[in-house]
Design a protein around this motif. Structure first.
Motif, PDB file in Angstrom:
ATOM      1  N   ASP A 136     -62.084  -5.017 -29.736  1.00 37.15           N
ATOM      2  CA  ASP A 136     -61.327  -5.694 -28.683  1.00 37.15           C
ATOM      3  C   ASP A 136     -60.009  -6.251 -29.214  1.00 37.15           C
ATOM      4  N   ILE A 137     -60.061  -6.848 -30.399  1.00 35.40           N
ATOM      5  CA  ILE A 137     -58.846  -7.415 -30.977  1.00 35.40           C
ATOM      6  C   ILE A 137     -57.869  -6.309 -31.348  1.00 35.40           C
ATOM      7  N   ALA A 138     -58.367  -5.229 -31.914  1.00 32.32           N
ATOM      8  CA  ALA A 138     -57.499  -4.101 -32.253  1.00 32.32           C
ATOM      9  C   ALA A 138     -56.858  -3.528 -30.990  1.00 32.32           C
ATOM     10  N   ARG A 139     -57.615  -3.485 -29.902  1.00 34.14           N
ATOM     11  CA  ARG A 139     -57.085  -2.982 -28.628  1.00 34.14           C
ATOM     12  C   ARG A 139     -55.980  -3.901 -28.121  1.00 34.14           C
ATOM     13  N   LYS A 140     -56.190  -5.210 -28.224  1.00 32.20           N
ATOM     14  CA  LYS A 140     -55.167  -6.163 -27.784  1.00 32.20           C
ATOM     15  C   LYS A 140     -53.899  -6.019 -28.619  1.00 32.20           C
ATOM     16  N   ILE A 141     -54.067  -5.805 -29.917  1.00 30.53           N
ATOM     17  CA  ILE A 141     -52.909  -5.626 -30.791  1.00 30.53           C
ATOM     18  C   ILE A 141     -52.137  -4.380 -30.386  1.00 30.53           C
ATOM     19  N   ARG A 142     -52.854  -3.280 -30.142  1.00 30.26           N
ATOM     20  CA  ARG A 142     -52.196  -2.036 -29.738  1.00 30.26           C
ATOM     21  C   ARG A 142     -51.498  -2.203 -28.394  1.00 30.26           C
ATOM     22  N   MET A 143     -52.149  -2.936 -27.477  1.00 25.23           N
ATOM     23  CA  MET A 143     -51.593  -3.101 -26.146  1.00 25.23           C
ATOM     24  C   MET A 143     -50.351  -3.980 -26.163  1.00 25.23           C
ATOM     25  N   SER A 144     -50.244  -4.878 -27.114  1.00 29.16           N
ATOM     26  CA  SER A 144     -49.091  -5.766 -27.159  1.00 29.16           C
ATOM     27  C   SER A 144     -47.925  -5.149 -27.931  1.00 29.16           C
ATOM     28  N   SER A 145     -48.121  -4.001 -28.499  1.00 27.23           N
ATOM     29  CA  SER A 145     -47.039  -3.384 -29.263  1.00 27.23           C
ATOM     30  C   SER A 145     -45.939  -2.911 -28.314  1.00 27.23           C
ATOM     31  N   PRO A 146     -44.689  -2.966 -28.744  1.00 22.79           N
ATOM     32  CA  PRO A 146     -43.567  -2.551 -27.883  1.00 22.79           C
ATOM     33  C   PRO A 146     -43.662  -1.093 -27.453  1.00 22.79           C
ATOM     34  N   GLN A 147     -44.154  -0.249 -28.320  1.00 26.52           N
ATOM     35  CA  GLN A 147     -44.266   1.172 -27.994  1.00 26.52           C
ATOM     36  C   GLN A 147     -45.224   1.370 -26.819  1.00 26.52           C
ATOM     37  N   TYR A 148     -46.327   0.668 -26.829  1.00 31.15           N
ATOM     38  CA  TYR A 148     -47.297   0.780 -25.739  1.00 31.15           C
ATOM     39  C   TYR A 148     -46.700   0.244 -24.438  1.00 31.15           C
ATOM     40  N   LEU A 149     -46.025  -0.904 -24.520  1.00 33.35           N
ATOM     41  CA  LEU A 149     -45.438  -1.490 -23.324  1.00 33.35           C
ATOM     42  C   LEU A 149     -44.380  -0.565 -22.726  1.00 33.35           C
ATOM     43  N   ASP A 150     -43.593   0.090 -23.583  1.00 34.11           N
ATOM     44  CA  ASP A 150     -42.595   1.042 -23.089  1.00 34.11           C
ATOM     45  C   ASP A 150     -43.257   2.220 -22.392  1.00 34.11           C
ATOM     46  N   SER A 151     -44.348   2.707 -22.961  1.00 30.27           N
ATOM     47  CA  SER A 151     -45.034   3.843 -22.348  1.00 30.27           C
ATOM     48  C   SER A 151     -45.632   3.448 -20.998  1.00 30.27           C
ATOM     49  N   VAL A 152     -46.091   2.215 -20.868  1.00 26.50           N
ATOM     50  CA  VAL A 152     -46.639   1.742 -19.594  1.00 26.50           C
ATOM     51  C   VAL A 152     -45.528   1.686 -18.544  1.00 26.50           C
ATOM     52  N   LYS A 153     -44.352   1.185 -18.940  1.00 24.81           N
ATOM     53  CA  LYS A 153     -43.231   1.122 -18.008  1.00 24.81           C
ATOM     54  C   LYS A 153     -42.824   2.526 -17.566  1.00 24.81           C
ATOM     55  N   GLN A 154     -42.801   3.438 -18.501  1.00 23.84           N
ATOM     56  CA  GLN A 154     -42.424   4.807 -18.193  1.00 23.84           C
ATOM     57  C   GLN A 154     -43.427   5.445 -17.229  1.00 23.84           C
ATOM     58  N   ALA A 155     -44.692   5.188 -17.455  1.00 21.71           N
ATOM     59  CA  ALA A 155     -45.727   5.731 -16.575  1.00 21.71           C
ATOM     60  C   ALA A 155     -45.574   5.167 -15.162  1.00 21.71           C
ATOM     61  N   LYS A 156     -45.256   3.885 -15.040  1.00 18.22           N
ATOM     62  CA  LYS A 156     -45.062   3.281 -13.722  1.00 18.22           C
ATOM     63  C   LYS A 156     -43.874   3.923 -13.003  1.00 18.22           C
ATOM     64  N   LYS A 157     -42.798   4.165 -13.749  1.00 13.61           N
ATOM     65  CA  LYS A 157     -41.628   4.809 -13.145  1.00 13.61           C
ATOM     66  C   LYS A 157     -41.983   6.199 -12.632  1.00 13.61           C
ATOM     67  N   LEU A 158     -42.737   6.939 -13.428  1.00 16.58           N
ATOM     68  CA  LEU A 158     -43.137   8.284 -13.008  1.00 16.58           C
ATOM     69  C   LEU A 158     -43.998   8.226 -11.749  1.00 16.58           C
ATOM     70  N   GLN A 159     -44.905   7.288 -11.690  1.00 17.56           N
ATOM     71  CA  GLN A 159     -45.761   7.155 -10.509  1.00 17.56           C
ATOM     72  C   GLN A 159     -44.937   6.816  -9.268  1.00 17.56           C
ATOM     73  N   GLU A 160     -43.953   5.928  -9.432  1.00 17.40           N
ATOM     74  CA  GLU A 160     -43.107   5.564  -8.301  1.00 17.40           C
ATOM     75  C   GLU A 160     -42.295   6.765  -7.831  1.00 17.40           C
ATOM     76  N   GLU A 161     -41.759   7.539  -8.765  1.00 14.85           N
ATOM     77  CA  GLU A 161     -40.988   8.729  -8.397  1.00 14.85           C
ATOM     78  C   GLU A 161     -41.869   9.739  -7.656  1.00 14.85           C
ATOM     79  N   GLU A 162     -43.080   9.951  -8.165  1.00 15.69           N
ATOM     80  CA  GLU A 162     -44.003  10.867  -7.498  1.00 15.69           C
ATOM     81  C   GLU A 162     -44.329  10.385  -6.087  1.00 15.69           C
ATOM     82  N   LYS A 163     -44.522   9.093  -5.946  1.00 18.62           N
ATOM     83  CA  LYS A 163     -44.837   8.526  -4.640  1.00 18.62           C
ATOM     84  C   LYS A 163     -43.677   8.738  -3.665  1.00 18.62           C
ATOM     85  N   LYS A 164     -42.446   8.520  -4.140  1.00 18.09           N
ATOM     86  CA  LYS A 164     -41.276   8.728  -3.293  1.00 18.09           C
ATOM     87  C   LYS A 164     -41.156  10.194  -2.881  1.00 18.09           C
ATOM     88  N   LEU A 165     -41.382  11.091  -3.839  1.00 17.94           N
ATOM     89  CA  LEU A 165     -41.311  12.516  -3.520  1.00 17.94           C
ATOM     90  C   LEU A 165     -42.355  12.910  -2.478  1.00 17.94           C
TER      91      LEU A 165
END
Length: 121
Positions: free
Chosen positions: A52-81
């Motif tokens: 659990d702690i290792a997962r929290k560490i990975r989730m708080s990393s900037p790389q993970y947060l950037d990938s989450v933002k990117q995934a949200k953008k893709l979902q929004e674009e797909e929804k608009k299309l």
């Protein structure tokens, strides 16, 4: 002589008692040194990082947060299309309905006989 002998004895005792010996502090310093643990820590020993702690560490990393933002953008674009495609489909369906209704009206108006006032027998 007796005094001399007793004085020699007292001085010998004082020399042995006051002679420089290794201090007890030297042993205490060695024992007080911190022993570092250089043994590898496995997942079952104390001090191991839990999943659990290792997962929290990975989730708080900037790389993970950037990938989450990117995934949200893709979902929004797909929804608009999808919404745009649905709107286009609805427009096409409405146009087709209007065309079919217009054709039906034309056919019905062509099929109805026009009364000219002349009687045929």
């Amino acid at each position: 002589m007796k005094n001399l002998l007793s004085a020699a004895f007292v001085s010998a005792v004082l020399f042995t008692a006051c002679s420089k010996k290794e201090s007890a502090g030297f042993d205490a310093e060695q024992q007080a040194k911190i022993q570092y643990d250089t043994v590898a820590i496995d997942s079952f020993s104390t001090g191991a990082v839990s999943v659990d702690i290792a997962r929290k560490i990975r989730m708080s990393s900037p790389q993970y947060l950037d990938s989450v933002k990117q995934a949200k953008k893709l979902q929004e674009e797909e929804k608009k299309l999808k919404e745009e495609l649905d709107k286009e489909k609805q427009k096409k369906l409405e146009d087709e309905k209007k065309k079919t209704e217009a054709e039906k009206k034309q056919k019905t108006s062509d099929a109805t006989p026009v009364n000219t006032g002349a009687k045929t027998e």
